[in-house]
Design a protein around this motif. Structure first.
Motif, PDB file in Angstrom:
ATOM      1  N   ILE A  16       0.849  -1.190   0.000  1.00 41.64           N
ATOM      2  CA  ILE A  16       0.000   0.000   0.000  1.00 41.64           C
ATOM      3  C   ILE A  16       0.883   1.238   0.000  1.00 41.64           C
ATOM      4  O   ILE A  16       1.844   1.346   0.780  1.00 41.64           O
ATOM      5  CB  ILE A  16      -0.919   0.009   1.231  1.00 41.64           C
ATOM      6  N   VAL A  17       0.567   2.181  -0.863  1.00 40.39           N
ATOM      7  CA  VAL A  17       1.332   3.420  -0.976  1.00 40.39           C
ATOM      8  C   VAL A  17       0.927   4.376   0.148  1.00 40.39           C
ATOM      9  O   VAL A  17      -0.260   4.632   0.371  1.00 40.39           O
ATOM     10  CB  VAL A  17       1.075   4.074  -2.340  1.00 40.39           C
ATOM     11  N   THR A  18       1.932   4.892   0.865  1.00 41.62           N
ATOM     12  CA  THR A  18       1.728   5.927   1.882  1.00 41.62           C
ATOM     13  C   THR A  18       2.663   7.089   1.555  1.00 41.62           C
ATOM     14  O   THR A  18       3.555   6.960   0.709  1.00 41.62           O
ATOM     15  CB  THR A  18       2.050   5.396   3.297  1.00 41.62           C
ATOM     16  N   PRO A  19       2.521   8.219   2.215  1.00 44.47           N
ATOM     17  CA  PRO A  19       3.444   9.328   1.955  1.00 44.47           C
ATOM     18  C   PRO A  19       4.902   8.974   2.235  1.00 44.47           C
ATOM     19  O   PRO A  19       5.818   9.607   1.687  1.00 44.47           O
ATOM     20  CB  PRO A  19       2.949  10.427   2.901  1.00 44.47           C
ATOM     21  N   ASP A  20       5.146   7.965   3.062  1.00 44.12           N
ATOM     22  CA  ASP A  20       6.508   7.639   3.477  1.00 44.12           C
ATOM     23  C   ASP A  20       7.069   6.375   2.838  1.00 44.12           C
ATOM     24  O   ASP A  20       8.207   6.001   3.120  1.00 44.12           O
ATOM     25  CB  ASP A  20       6.558   7.477   5.003  1.00 44.12           C
ATOM     26  N   GLY A  21       6.299   5.715   2.012  1.00 45.88           N
ATOM     27  CA  GLY A  21       6.756   4.471   1.407  1.00 45.88           C
ATOM     28  C   GLY A  21       5.622   3.469   1.324  1.00 45.88           C
ATOM     29  O   GLY A  21       4.452   3.849   1.166  1.00 45.88           O
ATOM     30  N   PHE A  22       5.959   2.189   1.466  1.00 43.20           N
ATOM     31  CA  PHE A  22       4.975   1.129   1.270  1.00 43.20           C
ATOM     32  C   PHE A  22       4.735   0.335   2.549  1.00 43.20           C
ATOM     33  O   PHE A  22       5.680  -0.008   3.274  1.00 43.20           O
ATOM     34  CB  PHE A  22       5.456   0.152   0.194  1.00 43.20           C
ATOM     35  N   ILE A  23       3.473   0.036   2.817  1.00 43.88           N
ATOM     36  CA  ILE A  23       3.111  -0.980   3.800  1.00 43.88           C
ATOM     37  C   ILE A  23       3.201  -2.312   3.064  1.00 43.88           C
ATOM     38  O   ILE A  23       2.422  -2.589   2.152  1.00 43.88           O
ATOM     39  CB  ILE A  23       1.685  -0.754   4.332  1.00 43.88           C
ATOM     40  N   ASP A  24       4.161  -3.131   3.422  1.00 41.15           N
ATOM     41  CA  ASP A  24       4.483  -4.327   2.637  1.00 41.15           C
ATOM     42  C   ASP A  24       3.431  -5.417   2.854  1.00 41.15           C
ATOM     43  O   ASP A  24       3.397  -6.075   3.900  1.00 41.15           O
ATOM     44  CB  ASP A  24       5.871  -4.844   3.009  1.00 41.15           C
ATOM     45  N   LEU A  25       2.570  -5.596   1.855  1.00 37.07           N
ATOM     46  CA  LEU A  25       1.524  -6.610   1.939  1.00 37.07           C
ATOM     47  C   LEU A  25       2.079  -8.001   1.687  1.00 37.07           C
ATOM     48  O   LEU A  25       1.546  -8.987   2.198  1.00 37.07           O
ATOM     49  CB  LEU A  25       0.407  -6.295   0.943  1.00 37.07           C
ATOM     50  N   GLY A  26       3.127  -8.081   0.887  1.00 38.29           N
ATOM     51  CA  GLY A  26       3.742  -9.382   0.649  1.00 38.29           C
ATOM     52  C   GLY A  26       4.253  -9.998   1.938  1.00 38.29           C
ATOM     53  O   GLY A  26       4.113 -11.207   2.174  1.00 38.29           O
ATOM     54  N   MET A  27       4.814  -9.167   2.811  1.00 40.08           N
ATOM     55  CA  MET A  27       5.328  -9.645   4.096  1.00 40.08           C
ATOM     56  C   MET A  27       4.189 -10.106   4.999  1.00 40.08           C
ATOM     57  O   MET A  27       4.314 -11.085   5.737  1.00 40.08           O
ATOM     58  CB  MET A  27       6.125  -8.529   4.768  1.00 40.08           C
ATOM     59  N   ARG A  28       3.055  -9.409   4.925  1.00 38.80           N
ATOM     60  CA  ARG A  28       1.949  -9.690   5.847  1.00 38.80           C
ATOM     61  C   ARG A  28       0.926 -10.688   5.299  1.00 38.80           C
ATOM     62  O   ARG A  28       0.324 -11.435   6.066  1.00 38.80           O
ATOM     63  CB  ARG A  28       1.249  -8.377   6.199  1.00 38.80           C
ATOM     64  N   LEU A  29       0.725 -10.661   4.000  1.00 39.99           N
ATOM     65  CA  LEU A  29      -0.333 -11.484   3.410  1.00 39.99           C
ATOM     66  C   LEU A  29       0.191 -12.481   2.383  1.00 39.99           C
ATOM     67  O   LEU A  29      -0.586 -13.243   1.814  1.00 39.99           O
ATOM     68  CB  LEU A  29      -1.373 -10.579   2.726  1.00 39.99           C
ATOM     69  N   GLY A  30       1.505 -12.460   2.152  1.00 34.00           N
ATOM     70  CA  GLY A  30       2.078 -13.223   1.054  1.00 34.00           C
ATOM     71  C   GLY A  30       1.924 -14.724   1.156  1.00 34.00           C
ATOM     72  O   GLY A  30       1.961 -15.427   0.144  1.00 34.00           O
ATOM     73  N   ASP A  31       1.731 -15.251   2.371  1.00 29.90           N
ATOM     74  CA  ASP A  31       1.557 -16.696   2.484  1.00 29.90           C
ATOM     75  C   ASP A  31       0.245 -17.146   1.863  1.00 29.90           C
ATOM     76  O   ASP A  31       0.123 -18.287   1.406  1.00 29.90           O
ATOM     77  CB  ASP A  31       1.637 -17.138   3.949  1.00 29.90           C
ATOM     78  N   ARG A  32      -0.744 -16.247   1.816  1.00 33.37           N
ATOM     79  CA  ARG A  32      -2.040 -16.568   1.201  1.00 33.37           C
ATOM     80  C   ARG A  32      -2.167 -15.963  -0.203  1.00 33.37           C
ATOM     81  O   ARG A  32      -2.707 -16.589  -1.108  1.00 33.37           O
ATOM     82  CB  ARG A  32      -3.184 -16.067   2.083  1.00 33.37           C
ATOM     83  N   TRP A  33      -1.677 -14.744  -0.340  1.00 32.81           N
ATOM     84  CA  TRP A  33      -1.810 -14.032  -1.615  1.00 32.81           C
ATOM     85  C   TRP A  33      -0.450 -13.422  -1.948  1.00 32.81           C
ATOM     86  O   TRP A  33      -0.133 -12.299  -1.548  1.00 32.81           O
ATOM     87  CB  TRP A  33      -2.876 -12.945  -1.493  1.00 32.81           C
ATOM     88  N   PRO A  34       0.394 -14.133  -2.680  1.00 33.50           N
ATOM     89  CA  PRO A  34       1.781 -13.709  -2.883  1.00 33.50           C
ATOM     90  C   PRO A  34       1.967 -12.536  -3.849  1.00 33.50           C
ATOM     91  O   PRO A  34       3.078 -12.032  -3.982  1.00 33.50           O
ATOM     92  CB  PRO A  34       2.457 -14.970  -3.423  1.00 33.50           C
ATOM     93  N   SER A  35       0.908 -12.120  -4.529  1.00 36.60           N
ATOM     94  CA  SER A  35       1.023 -11.019  -5.490  1.00 36.60           C
ATOM     95  C   SER A  35      -0.287 -10.249  -5.494  1.00 36.60           C
ATOM     96  O   SER A  35      -1.317 -10.714  -4.977  1.00 36.60           O
ATOM     97  CB  SER A  35       1.306 -11.558  -6.894  1.00 36.60           C
ATOM     98  N   LEU A  36      -0.254  -9.076  -6.101  1.00 37.90           N
ATOM     99  CA  LEU A  36      -1.483  -8.293  -6.232  1.00 37.90           C
ATOM    100  C   LEU A  36      -2.519  -9.054  -7.059  1.00 37.90           C
ATOM    101  O   LEU A  36      -3.713  -9.042  -6.733  1.00 37.90           O
ATOM    102  CB  LEU A  36      -1.171  -6.931  -6.859  1.00 37.90           C
ATOM    103  N   LYS A  37      -2.087  -9.714  -8.100  1.00 42.41           N
ATOM    104  CA  LYS A  37      -3.014 -10.518  -8.896  1.00 42.41           C
ATOM    105  C   LYS A  37      -3.677 -11.588  -8.036  1.00 42.41           C
ATOM    106  O   LYS A  37      -4.899 -11.803  -8.116  1.00 42.41           O
ATOM    107  CB  LYS A  37      -2.266 -11.163 -10.067  1.00 42.41           C
ATOM    108  N   ALA A  38      -2.906 -12.266  -7.178  1.00 40.62           N
ATOM    109  CA  ALA A  38      -3.467 -13.289  -6.301  1.00 40.62           C
ATOM    110  C   ALA A  38      -4.433 -12.667  -5.291  1.00 40.62           C
ATOM    111  O   ALA A  38      -5.468 -13.260  -4.949  1.00 40.62           O
ATOM    112  CB  ALA A  38      -2.349 -14.038  -5.585  1.00 40.62           C
ATOM    113  N   LEU A  39      -4.099 -11.470  -4.799  1.00 42.40           N
ATOM    114  CA  LEU A  39      -4.987 -10.776  -3.871  1.00 42.40           C
ATOM    115  C   LEU A  39      -6.338 -10.517  -4.527  1.00 42.40           C
ATOM    116  O   LEU A  39      -7.397 -10.726  -3.906  1.00 42.40           O
ATOM    117  CB  LEU A  39      -4.349  -9.458  -3.432  1.00 42.40           C
TER     118      LEU A  39
END
Length: 294
Positions: A16-39
């Motif tokens: 997720i894009v924030t003013p300071d960089g990215f909230i890493d979804l791959g780190m948090r959700l990657g075991d279930r959804w490893p890519s945006l396409k999978a999400l």
């Protein structure tokens, strides 16, 4: 919400894009959804939204941007979809003009766009990209926008001297289509037909229009395309370029090594890339069958 795909420390991820960089979804959700396409395929955007208030994990400077969807099953491109563009090319066919791109013809934001070695007419086209979230076929126009996950910017680079009465050869050289910088989710764009769209070449504005000028709306295009092929999560529809392309200028204006090309769609993002010359073949022969400019 804006979500980008990127490479960080050698690992493909998305965040997720924030003013300071990215909230890493791959780190948090990657075991279930490893890519945006999978999400998207997992109908899991709400799981990402639930993390949107966290602090950024990754800075903008520490990533290599990837195409928003790196490996879509389908990239369906619409030609001649703005009134000025149709006038430039003397186009009168009432049906949507469609062609395809291959996933390996794409590159990400801030990554090199490669001018094909065998083309001397490499043209720019700034476009609105539609990313499918909910799959389906025979989708009706009144339901079509419910199938959209979000929108992005696209620079649909075109080797004009490789376009005959078809577009495929002119559109599928490696790294000629820039896709990014991120997907802006559909809830942030209630009407995709009220957006300014602009393209700059070396700081000079070369295209300026509004998505209100589209001949075929996003909903119409989804209805039309889903009549003959199923749309799946992560599929991309590139909705056409405004007028002002280099081929129809006098004199013509094409892209060369060192040029910077930028595409901005209001409320969605600003895509920027530098042109590099594709490497010459190891054994340089005569140029293959020359294309008649289209």
């Amino acid at each position: 919400m804006k979500i980008a795909s990127y490479q960080h420390l050698g690992r493909h991820s998305y965040g997720i894009v924030t003013p300071d960089g990215f909230i890493d979804l791959g780190m948090r959700l990657g075991d279930r959804w490893p890519s945006l396409k999978a999400l998207l395929a997992g109908n899991a955007l709400p799981h990402a939204q639930a993390l949107a208030q966290l602090s950024a994990d990754v800075s903008f400077d520490d990533v290599v941007f990837l195409p928003v969807i790196s490996q879509p099953e389908k990239i369906l491109c619409v030609g001649m979809n703005y009134a000025e563009k149709r006038r430039e090319f003397d186009q009168h066919d009432p049906a949507p003009t469609l062609f395809v791109r291959f996933p390996d013809s794409q590159t990400g934001h801030n990554q090199p766009v490669m001018k094909p070695h065998y083309s001397s007419e490499f043209d720019y086209e700034g476009e609105l990209a539609v990313i499918i979230g909910l799959g389906g076929e025979q989708i009706t126009r009144d339901q079509a926008l419910k199938h959209v996950a979000g929108y992005s910017c696209y620079m649909d680079g075109s080797a004009r001297d490789w376009q005959h009465t078809w577009f495929t050869a002119g559109k599928n050289w490696p790294q000629t289509g820039a896709f990014g910088p991120w997907m802006t989710t559909a809830d942030a764009i209630p009407d995709p037909h009220k957006l300014a769209i602009r393209t700059w070449l070396n700081g000079r504005m070369v295209q300026e229009d509004n998505t209100a000028s589209m001949i075929h709306s996003v909903a119409e295009l989804i209805e039309y395309i889903s009549t003959f092929t199923r749309l799946n999560p992560g599929d991309v529809i590139i909705t056409g370029s405004p007028g002002g392309v280099g081929k129809k200028r006098n004199p013509p204006l094409f892209m060369h090594e060192g040029d910077r090309i930028e595409v901005e769609v209001e409320g969605i993002g600003h895509l920027s890339n530098v042109i590099v010359e594709a490497p010459a073949p190891a054994v340089l022969s005569e140029r293959p069958l020359a294309a008649v400019s289209h």
